[in-house]
Motif scaffolding. Structure first.
Motif, PDB file in Angstrom:
ATOM      1  N   LYS A   1       0.827  -1.202   0.000  1.00  0.00           N
ATOM      2  CA  LYS A   1       0.000   0.000   0.000  1.00  0.00           C
ATOM      3  C   LYS A   1       0.865   1.256   0.000  1.00  0.00           C
ATOM      4  CE  LYS A   1      -4.020  -2.084   2.009  1.00  0.00           C
ATOM      5  NZ  LYS A   1      -4.666  -2.464   3.245  1.00  0.00           N
TER       6      LYS A   1
ATOM      7  N   ALA B   1       2.054  12.337  -9.955  1.00  0.00           N
ATOM      8  CA  ALA B   1       1.632  13.729  -9.843  1.00  0.00           C
ATOM      9  C   ALA B   1       2.795  14.707  -9.954  1.00  0.00           C
ATOM     10  CB  ALA B   1       0.897  13.942  -8.516  1.00  0.00           C
ATOM     11  N   ILE B   2       4.027  14.226  -9.887  1.00  0.00           N
ATOM     12  CA  ILE B   2       5.177  15.139  -9.915  1.00  0.00           C
ATOM     13  C   ILE B   2       5.464  15.574 -11.348  1.00  0.00           C
ATOM     14  CG2 ILE B   2       7.671  15.283  -9.588  1.00  0.00           C
ATOM     15  CD1 ILE B   2       7.465  13.708  -7.155  1.00  0.00           C
TER      16      ILE B   2
ATOM     17  N   ARG C   1       1.932   1.080 -11.222  1.00  0.00           N
ATOM     18  CA  ARG C   1       0.505   0.909 -10.922  1.00  0.00           C
ATOM     19  C   ARG C   1      -0.154  -0.035 -11.911  1.00  0.00           C
ATOM     20  NH1 ARG C   1      -2.262   5.317  -7.719  1.00  0.00           N
ATOM     21  NH2 ARG C   1      -4.108   4.765  -8.854  1.00  0.00           N
TER      22      ARG C   1
ATOM     23  N   ARG D   1       1.407   7.000  -6.614  1.00  0.00           N
ATOM     24  CA  ARG D   1       0.458   8.090  -6.897  1.00  0.00           C
ATOM     25  C   ARG D   1       1.179   9.428  -6.881  1.00  0.00           C
ATOM     26  NH1 ARG D   1      -4.224   9.697  -6.841  1.00  0.00           N
ATOM     27  NH2 ARG D   1      -5.307   7.791  -6.283  1.00  0.00           N
ATOM     28  N   LEU D   2       2.067   9.602  -5.900  1.00  0.00           N
ATOM     29  CA  LEU D   2       2.839  10.830  -5.800  1.00  0.00           C
ATOM     30  C   LEU D   2       3.736  10.968  -7.035  1.00  0.00           C
ATOM     31  CD1 LEU D   2       2.925  12.953  -3.563  1.00  0.00           C
ATOM     32  CD2 LEU D   2       5.085  11.946  -2.821  1.00  0.00           C
TER      33      LEU D   2
END
Lengths: 295, 288
Positions: A108, A119-120, A176, A115-116
């Motif tokens: 997890k 987004a970068i 992912r 996810r981070l």
């Protein structure tokens, strides 16, 4: 497969010509580029020229565009190759690792950091890497590029940080995709059925699950993989790399139509070409996709 | 066995993600809106005498190389990000959704044509379109809106098409037809609500994509120009001062990440909610 490939080649050609036409028509709107010849003739001349490597002459740099682009690709293409390799490595290792124990805290945490990673902004990551590894630790050059023929090792060194900056967001996306696909395959009926036939969980995954998961990953992350070159031409700016991106963006500022359209043509060719190869790979691995269908 | 135990937990976590994402996104949006009526300092007030100040009472986050207040720039930049991304979403939705619905409804050649066209647009990522438009019209936020909007078109077309085809096939639509409902009534009562939810989830995803793209394109000089405040433009300016004053570089980037993560959490949350809802329907469909 031959039919499928032929159809795809035709699609590729149509895509390239149509995209070139759009680029040509939009840039033709700029005043001052029109000559006596009709637009259609100039368009066809441009296309025919590109086929033999003649991209015209850049007004702002006063040099033929073809060699200019070739020189810049010697920076951009190795960067793309390095970043692709790193991204697949990161994505594969992280995704497969996390999928071994899907419900664990570790998995997890890894997926949350993925996810981070997505987004970068790639170029900001590039700046952070410069701040840490060049300006603070002084391990790697801050930017600039030594030509390959002068110092191949130095050239490679100046591609490491940009390569990482391009690879991390894509690697996170791949991780992912790999994680989702492998976890789904683990629970899939055909894998369970294989286990019911007496295969161990591991054997079932290796023989049946992973192949399917790989296809899933390819179709989900394929476009992102093809778009990696766009990320590379952006990150070039952070490191003052003399690549295709810098060439095109400088040409925009100078309103150098011949250079812009040549650069864009190469970029579009790279995008469409990579996607074409990914499609072929998918069809090669998945017989359902290459079933003969008219149109 | 493990997935049975996992289901309620996953659902709970998704709702938490949805709440966190929505609350954070709204807070950031609020920061942007506040900047319309108030920022600590006007962002076009250049005061070189006050350049590169450390955070203090006068400037909470310090100032940039032109003496502009960093907090004010961040607030305005956030607003720019949201506005550009939102207009690009609206552009993509306005063209893409009707295209997708028509393709799904007519089928056949129209469907093929729309699919081909959306596939074709893959060779026009935002950077390519922005280069093209900026060469002709000069760099601006409008260039970014159009370039990102064009990327959104095929996304919305595909999602609308897929959602329509999926929903047309479900049993309750057929049941409604049997019960004597007309085509339009079925559309409004049974198909649109589900469609709206799917499209809303996609719009949220594209909002995050747009924020990233706006920053990227402004950074490479194809988007916002001074005096417009943009997070990407701030990063471009900060590049020369990375060592001297890292905050100039760290804060705008962190802001972008915060926006994209918040919006992404919200999008995931909406999608999770949809999956849970359609999960029940899906089981029915499987049985039928």
């Amino acid at each position: 497969m031959i039919w499928f490939a032929a159809k795809k080649v035709l699609g590729l050609v149509v895509t390239l010509v149509a995209a070139a036409a759009i680029v040509f028509v939009v840039l033709d709107l700029l005043p001052g580029v029109t000559s006596d010849q009709p637009a259609l003739e100039r368009f066809l001349r441009w296309l025919a020229g590109m086929l033999v490597g003649d991209f015209g002459t850049s007004a702002s740099l006063g040099a033929p565009v073809g060699p200019l682009i070739a020189e810049r690709l010697a920076v951009t293409l190795p960067l793309v190759a390095l970043a692709t390799l790193l991204a697949i490595l990161i994505g594969g290792l992280v995704g497969l690792g996390a999928a071994r124990r899907p419900q664990s805290i570790w998995a997890k945490a890894v997926m949350a950091s993925a996810r981070l990673g997505i987004a970068i902004p790639d170029f900001w990551l590039g700046m952070l890497l410069v701040l840490l590894f060049s300006l603070t630790l002084r391990w790697l050059p801050q930017g600039g590029f030594v030509p390959w023929q002068e110092n191949a090792l130095g050239a490679l060194q100046s591609l490491i940080l940009p390569g990482v900056a391009v690879a991390v967001p894509l690697g996170a996306l791949l991780a992912r995709a790999v994680y989702d696909a492998v976890v789904a395959a683990q629970g899939a009926e055909f894998v369970r059925a294989a286990q019911a036939r007496g295969l161990t969980r591991r054997e079932a995954m290796q023989r049946h699950g992973l192949r399917n998961a790989a296809l899933e990953v390819l179709s989900r992350a394929g476009p992102a993989l093809a778009l990696l070159i766009v990320s590379a031409v952006v990150v070039e700016n952070v490191y003052y790399l003399p690549g295709l991106g810098r060439l095109i963006l400088d040409a925009v500022g100078a309103r150098d139509v011949v250079l812009v359209r040549g650069g864009l043509a190469i970029l579009i060719f790279a995008l469409a070409g990579t996607m074409f190869l990914i499609d072929l790979c998918e069809a090669w691995a998945d017989p359902r996709l290459r079933a003969w269908r008219p149109l | 066995m493990s997935d049975i135990a996992a289901t309620p937990q996953t659902g709970g976590r998704r709702y938490r993600a949805l709440r966190t994402g929505v609350v954070l996104s709204l807070l950031l949006l609020l920061v942007g809106f506040v900047s319309i009526v108030w920022t600590p300092y006007p962002i076009d007030a250049i005061n070189v005498g006050a350049a590169l100040q450390e955070p203090g009472a006068a400037h909470w986050l310090g100032t940039d190389h032109l003496g502009r207040d960093l907090l004010s720039l961040l607030m305005k930049g956030t607003l720019t990000s949201f506005i550009v991304a939102a207009i690009a979403v609206a552009f993509g939705a306005a063209i893409g959704i009707p295209l997708g619905l028509l393709a799904a409804h007519w089928g056949g050649l129209a469907d093929q044509a729309v699919l081909r066209a959306t596939g074709f647009l893959f060779v026009f990522p935002a950077l390519v379109t922005a280069v093209l438009l900026a060469t002709v019209a000069g760099p601006s936020e409008v260039v970014v809106m159009a370039a990102v909007g064009l990327v959104n078109v095929p996304v919305f077309a595909r999602v609308a098409r897929g959602a329509w085809l999926e929903r047309k096939a479900v049993d309750y639509a057929a049941a409604a037809r049997l019960a004597g409902l007309g085509g339009w009534d079925i559309v409004v009562v049974h198909l649109l609500p589900g469609l709206v939810a799917v499209l809303l989830a996609q719009a949220t995803v594209q909002l995050g994509v747009g924020v990233l793209a706006e920053a990227t394109l402004s950074y490479v000089g194809l988007g916002a120009l001074p005096p417009t405040a943009s997070l990407g433009l701030m990063l471009k300016d900060a590049q020369s001062y990375a060592l001297l004053k890292p905050a100039l570089m760290l804060l705008p980037g962190a802001m972008i990440v915060l926006i994209v993560v918040s919006v992404g959490l919200a999008a995931d949350g909406i999608r999770g909610m949809l999956e849970r809802r359609s999960g029940a329907n899906g089981a029915d469909r499987g049985a039928a």
